[in-house]
Design a protein around this motif. Structure first.
Motif: not given
Length: 700
Positions: A394-410
Motif C-alpha cells: 500500500a505504501i509502495n503503490g505497486h502490485a507487490g514488493p517485487g516492483t520496488c525490488n526491481q527498481w532498487a536493483d536495476q
C-alpha cells in the motif's frame, strides 16, 4: 481524532518537512535555448538549403551545419547543363549525376573538419554554401567525450581499436535464412545458397539473404541490416536495394547505464546492449534495420548521445544505402524513453514511434529508484520490521514488493557513485574511504555536459525527496496506523550524493531542476511527440514486479494528451496480458524480447511497425488543408485502434479496450510518490513545499 497522532505530527513536522503539493513546477519550454555551458542542441532540421536566383541546394543526408564523416549527399536544383561544382576549390562535378527532374545529385567526399566552401558555377553566376563537417568519431552536440573510456571493438569482432576514440574498420558480411528458419553465414555473397528461404519483400519473392554492416560511429558500435537478394552483384561497396521498401527501423535498447564504455554484451544485465539483433520478420518484408550501442540506454543512459548517434548513423545510412521515406523508432523500456525525448528535442529524426513498456523519461521516474532503495532499507531495519507485506504494498503503490525490488536493483546503482562502471574500470572507481577522487559512476556524473559540475567536480543531481509524505494514501485508507506513518517518514531519510545513507531528506538545487526542464530532459510532449503516430505496447507485467508497469503508460498518455480526458489522437495503446505473474516469467520474457531471432514472439512489435508505416504514409500523402492534428486522426488506420489481448489470446479493440472497467479489466496502480500525493502525470521532480494541512489526514 487521534490526538497522539496530531501531537506527534506537530513534533515531527521538521522531519517530514511539509506536505508535497501535487502540482509540478511551471514547465519551461523543453526546446528553449540552452545555457551557454551546456553543449546540447535542441533541434535537428531534416535538411538545409540555400538559394541564389534559381539555384537550390539541399543536404539530403542531414543538415548543412551538422555534416559528419567528411561526406554529404547533396541535391542541386536550378543549375544549368554546363554547371560545375567545387569543394574547397577542388572540382567535384564528376561526383554528380542529373536526375529525371533536372536536379544534380551526388555524394561529395573529402570534407575537412570545420567549415567547407561548396561552390556551384552556373552560366554567369556563382552560388556558394558553407558546409560544416564533424569527425565521424564525434562529438557534434552531445558535449566533450567522457574519459576514461573502455573500447570493446574486439568483443564485437572488429579487432583492436585503431585509435584512442575506439575507431575500427567497417566490416560487411552476409548471412541468410535457411528453409528451417535458422540464420546461417554466407561466405561467398556471389552464390545464392540452395537452401535459402524465400520471402516476399517489396512485392516480390526473393531469397532471404541479408547484408550486415558493423562499424564505429560517434565512438559507439553500430549495425545496419538490409535484405540483399542479389548477391551475384553484391560487394562491400554496392547494394542493389531492389527488395527495400524505403523504410528504416531504428532500434533503441533498454536498460540504464553509466558504463564509460562502447557497450559490452558480456556484462551481466547488458544482454540488450545491441538494441535487439537481426529481426527476420521485419527484414523479410523489406525494412532496413539500424542500431548502435550508443542508442542503447544500458550503455549510456543519455538520450542526447542517443539522438546524436541516431543522426550520425542515419546520415551514414542515407549516403551508403539511400534516403528512407520514413524512419520508424522501436524500443522497449528506456529504449522507448529515448525515442520520446529524441522526438521532443530533435524533430525530424523519427517519423513514428513504437514504444514497448515505456517510461516517460528518466528524470521524473528515477525517483522510484531512490524511493524504493530507501523503502526496502526501511522495511529491512528495526523501525520497519513490523510493516506487513500488505502495508508495504500500500505504501509502495505497486502490485507487490517485487516492483520496488526491481527498481532498487536495476536503477538504484545509477545513484550510487561506487557502482555502474565497466568492469575494466574497477580500479578507477570512486570509493568513499579509499578513493574519494575516483571515477563516479552515477548517471549524472557520466553525463557532465548535460548536468554540469559543482565546485568539487561532482555532477549536479536533480534528485529530491524533501517534503514527500510517504504512505499518505495508505494512512487515509486505514491500512497503516498514524504511528506507522510518522515512523516511516521520520526514519526514511535519503541518500547522499555519493549514494550513501543519510537521515536528512535529499533536496535538489532549484537551478538543477530548472535545467532538467529547460534542457529537454523531462518529457513535456514537445517537438514531434504530438505530431507523429505512436503505438504504446503495454505488456502487462505488473504482477511479476516489472518496473515498467502499467502506470507508466498512462503517465505518457497524460503528458501527450496535455492532461485532457480524451486520449491523444496520435497515440494507440495495445495491452497484452501474456500471463506473466512471476519473476521467472518476467526473466523469460525479457530474454525473448532481447533476442529477436526467428521463432521469438515479436508479433505485436512487428505489427506496430506495419501499422505505423501505414499511418505515417497516409498522413504524409494527405494534401488537404486540415491541421496535422486532424490528419493524424482522419488517417488513422483501423488497425491502429486501442487494443487489449487477454491471456487466452482473445482481442478486444476500441476506445474502451484499456479502461479499468473495459473488456480486459487491467488494474492500474501507482508508485510511492503518487501514493504520497503526486499527480498522475508525475511531472513534479521537486515538491512545492507548503505548511502542513491537517484536513488532508482522514484520521483527524
Amino acid at each position: 481524532m487521534h490526538r497522539n497522532f496530531l501531537a506527534t505530527l506537530l513534533i515531527a513536522a521538521a522531519s517530514i518537512a511539509a506536505a508535497c503539493a501535487s502540482d509540478a513546477p511551471t514547465p519551461v519550454n523543453a526546446v528553449a535555448d540552452l545555457l551557454e555551458d551546456v553543449q546540447v542542441a535542441t533541434s535537428v532540421p531534416s535538411g538545409s538549403s540555400g538559394s541564389f536566383d534559381t539555384i537550390d541546394l539541399e543536404v539530403l543526408s542531414g543538415d548543412s551545419t551538422r555534416i559528419t564523416g567528411n561526406n554529404a549527399l547533396l541535391r542541386i536544383g536550378g543549375a544549368s547543363l554546363n554547371a560545375t561544382m567545387q569543394l574547397n576549390g577542388k572540382d567535384v562535378t564528376g561526383d554528380f549525376e542529373r536526375n529525371a527532374n533536372g536536379d544534380y545529385v551526388g555524394l561529395v567526399r573529402g570534407m575537412g573538419v570545420g567549415n567547407n566552401s561548396f561552390v556551384v558555377v552556373s552560366d554567369d553566376f556563382t552560388f556558394t554554401e558553407t558546409l560544416t563537417n564533424f569527425a565521424s568519431r564525434g562529438p557534434v552536440f552531445s558535449g566533450p567525450h567522457i574519459e576514461p573510456f573502455v573500447c570493446t571493438t574486439e568483443t564485437y569482432g572488429l579487432g583492436a581499436p585503431l585509435d584512442g576514440d575506439c575507431s575500427a574498420a567497417t566490416r560487411v558480411f552476409w548471412t541468410y535464412l535457411d528453409t528451417a528458419g535458422e540464420l546461417q553465414p554466407l561466405a561467398d555473397p556471389t552464390v545464392s545458397p540452395a537452401d535459402a528461404a524465400t520471402v516476399s519483400a517489396n512485392d516480390q519473392l526473393v531469397p532471404a539473404i541479408i547484408r550486415n554492416e558493423v562499424g564505429t560511429i560517434n565512438r559507439g558500435i553500430y549495425w545496419i541490416h538490409v535484405l540483399d537478394p542479389d548477391p551475384g552483384e553484391a560487394s562491400a561497396a554496392t547494394w542493389a536495394g531492389t527488395a527495400w521498401n524505403e523504410r528504416l527501423v531504428f532500434r533503441y535498447g533498454s536498460g540504464c547505464g553509466s558504463t564509460y564504455s562502447q557497450g559490452d554484451v558480456t556484462i551481466p544485465n547488458r544482454s540488450n546492449a545491441l538494441g535487439g539483433p537481426v529481426d527476420i520478420d521485419l527484414l523479410s518484408v523489406g525494412y532496413a534495420l539500424a542500431y548502435s550501442t550508443f542508442t542503447t540506454m544500458a550503455t549510456h543512459c543519455n538520450d542526447v548521445l542517443a539522438a546524436e548517434t541516431t543522426m550520425m548513423v542515419k546520415e551514414h545510412f542515407i549516403e551508403r544505402y539511400g534516403r528512407p521515406e520514413l524512419t520508424i523508432g522501436q524500443g522497449d523500456g528506456t529504449g522507448a524513453t529515448a525515442q520520446f525525448l529524441i522526438a521532443q528535442n530533435y524533430p525530424g529524426l523519427l517519423d513514428a514511434i513504437s514504444a514497448s513498456r515505456p517510461l516517460p523519461d528518466v528524470i521524473t521516474t528515477i525517483g522510484n529508484a531512490l524511493d524504493c532503495t530507501l523503502l526496502n532499507r526501511f522495511y529491512a531495519g528495526e523501525a520497519g520490521a513490523g510493516f506487513t507485506p500488505a502495508q508495504q504494498t500500500a505504501i509502495n503503490g505497486h502490485a507487490g514488493p517485487g516492483t520496488c525490488n526491481q527498481w532498487a536493483d536495476q536503477f538504484g546503482p545509477l545513484i550510487d557513485a561506487t557502482t555502474g562502471c565497466h568492469p575494466g574500470l574497477d580500479g578507477f572507481a570512486y570509493d568513499p574511504e579509499d578513493n574519494r577522487t575516483g571515477l563516479r559512476c552515477t548517471f549524472t556524473d557520466a553525463n557532465p555536459a548535460i548536468w554540469g559540475l559543482d565546485d568539487r567536480g561532482v555532477a549536479n543531481r536533480p534528485l529530491d525527496n524533501a517534503g514527500i509524505q510517504y504512505g499518505l494514501r495508505a494512512l487515509n485508507d486505514g491500512i497503516i496506523t498514524p504511528e506507522q506513518f510518522i515512523t516511516l517518514n521520520r526514519e526514511l531519510g535519503s541518500l547522499r550524493i555519493d549514494g550513501q545513507p543519510t537521515e536528512r531528506r535529499a533536496s535538489a538545487e532549484p537551478e538543477d531542476i530548472e535545467a532538467a526542464f529547460e534542457n529537454g530532459r523531462v518529457n513535456q510532449a514537445g517537438g514531434d511527440l504530438r505530431r507523429v503516430p505512436i503505438v504504446l505496447i503495454d505488456v502487462y507485467t505488473d504482477r511479476a514486479g516489472d518496473p515498467y508497469d502499467r502506470s507508466q503508460v498512462f503517465t505518457v498518455l497524460e503528458r501527450v494528451g496535455g492532461g485532457g480526458t480524451a486520449p491523444p489522437g496520435n497515440v494507440a495503446v495495445w495491452t497484452d496480458d501474456r500471463g506473466i505473474t512471476t519473476a521467472d516469467d518476467l526473466a523469460a520474457y525479457n530474454a525473448r524480447t532481447t533476442d529477436l531471432r526467428p521463432g521469438q514472439d515479436t508479433s505485436l512489435v512487428v505489427e506496430s511497425i506495419r501499422v505505423l508505416d501505414e499511418w505515417a504514409t497516409e498522413v504524409a500523402a494527405d494534401q488537404g488543408d486540415d491541421s496535422l492534428t486532424l490528419k493524424l486522426v482522419n488517417n488513422r488506420p483501423v488497425r491502429a485502434a486501442n487494443l487489449c489481448v487477454a491471456p487466452d489470446g482473445t482481442q478486444s479493440a476500441g476506445e474502451a479496450a484499456n479502461q479499468l472497467n473495459g473488456p480486459c479489466g487491467f488494474q492500474l496502480l501507482a508508485d510511492p510518490r503518487q501514493i504520497a500525493g503526486n499527480s498522475a502525470n508525475s511531472l513534479a521532480v521537486k515538491c512545492a513545499l507548503r505548511p502542513l494541512d491537517f484536513t488532508s489526514y482522514a484520521v483527524l
